[in-house]
Design a protein around this motif. Sequence first.
Motif, short mmCIF file in Angstrom:
data_model
loop_
_atom_site.label_atom_id
_atom_site.label_comp_id
_atom_site.label_asym_id
_atom_site.label_seq_id
_atom_site.Cartn_x
_atom_site.Cartn_y
_atom_site.Cartn_z
N VAL A 1 0.92 -4.37 5.25
CA VAL A 1 0.32 -3.96 3.99
C VAL A 1 1.43 -3.49 3.06
O VAL A 1 2.23 -2.62 3.44
N GLY B 1 3.34 -1.52 -0.01
CA GLY B 1 3.22 -0.26 -0.72
C GLY B 1 4.54 0.12 -1.34
O GLY B 1 5.50 -0.67 -1.34
N TYR C 1 -1.98 -2.56 -7.72
CA TYR C 1 -3.14 -2.81 -6.84
C TYR C 1 -3.57 -4.27 -6.92
O TYR C 1 -3.86 -4.90 -5.90
N GLY D 1 -1.61 -6.51 -4.80
CA GLY D 1 -1.80 -6.40 -3.36
C GLY D 1 -1.30 -5.12 -2.72
O GLY D 1 -1.53 -4.89 -1.53
N ARG E 1 -1.35 -1.38 -1.52
CA ARG E 1 -2.50 -0.57 -1.15
C ARG E 1 -2.17 0.89 -0.83
O ARG E 1 -3.07 1.70 -0.63
N PHE E 2 -0.88 1.23 -0.79
CA PHE E 2 -0.54 2.64 -0.56
C PHE E 2 0.68 3.02 -1.37
O PHE E 2 1.52 2.17 -1.71
N PHE F 1 -5.79 3.55 -4.57
CA PHE F 1 -4.75 3.57 -3.54
C PHE F 1 -5.02 4.60 -2.45
O PHE F 1 -5.59 5.66 -2.69
N ARG G 1 -2.98 7.28 -0.70
CA ARG G 1 -1.78 7.93 -1.23
C ARG G 1 -1.48 9.22 -0.48
O ARG G 1 -2.34 9.76 0.21
N ILE H 1 -8.30 8.26 2.44
CA ILE H 1 -7.39 7.81 1.38
C ILE H 1 -6.17 8.71 1.23
O ILE H 1 -5.34 8.50 0.34
N LEU I 1 -4.83 -3.22 6.98
CA LEU I 1 -5.39 -2.18 6.12
C LEU I 1 -6.30 -1.24 6.90
O LEU I 1 -6.30 -0.02 6.65
N GLN J 1 -5.97 2.83 7.06
CA GLN J 1 -7.09 3.72 6.75
C GLN J 1 -7.37 4.68 7.91
O GLN J 1 -7.73 5.84 7.69
#
Length: 228
Positions: free
Chosen positions: A22, A24, A40, A43, A45-46, A74, A76, A108, A218, A222
């Motif tokens: 992923v 970031g 975002y 692509g 995501r963090f 995001f 974060r 998140i 992802l 999470q």
Amino acid sequence: MKFLTPLAVQLAALASMASATVPGFDISHYQATVDFAKAYADGARFVIIKATEGTTYTDPSFSDHYTKATNAGFIRGGYHFAQPASSSGAAQANYFLKHGGGWSADGITLPGMLDLEYAPSGDSCYGLSASAMVSWINDFVNTYHAATTQYPLIYTSTSWWQLCTGNNGSFGSKSPLVIARYASSVGALPNGWSVYTIWQNSDASPWGGDNDIFNGNLAQLQKIARGS
């Protein structure tokens, strides 16, 4: 039968899905303007955002970056730039927790990240012996865990870890590793970690700041944000 700790389960899962990643990035006030919506859409995501340094500095862009990253969808978290010569690990962990480094199991919010790298002053290890540095890191890590139930991510390079901790191997069972290496492969990891969680592979992210790659999918990212 060997029972795995929750972190060990996370790390084993990461190892089993090495082909899944992923994208970031990480930023500070040096990236005053960030187009989070574009990042975002591209692509990412963090994002990991500088919050504090030592016990006297808060990044002036942290709140703005954090709010905008949240609004853009995001995952974060905040990071703390360590200054081991100026105060105890506990004092700096508590300062970080009070100024953006907290954690909640909302899916998140990443656990805070402890940034351990060569001292800007040129004294690589901040004047501390390897044993004193290990004690300082333990002080920070354990204080953070006591307050949040989570161990912080540890950001470092293999060379710094070898030089300044004597290549101590006691943190791999606690803190997920964010490894800094600007190369085509991650290379050897610091002692104690058999797998990395995030690889910072460049200081030139397309969205600003440093480029990061999460070593998993992802859903796994999470899970770390949920603390499970």
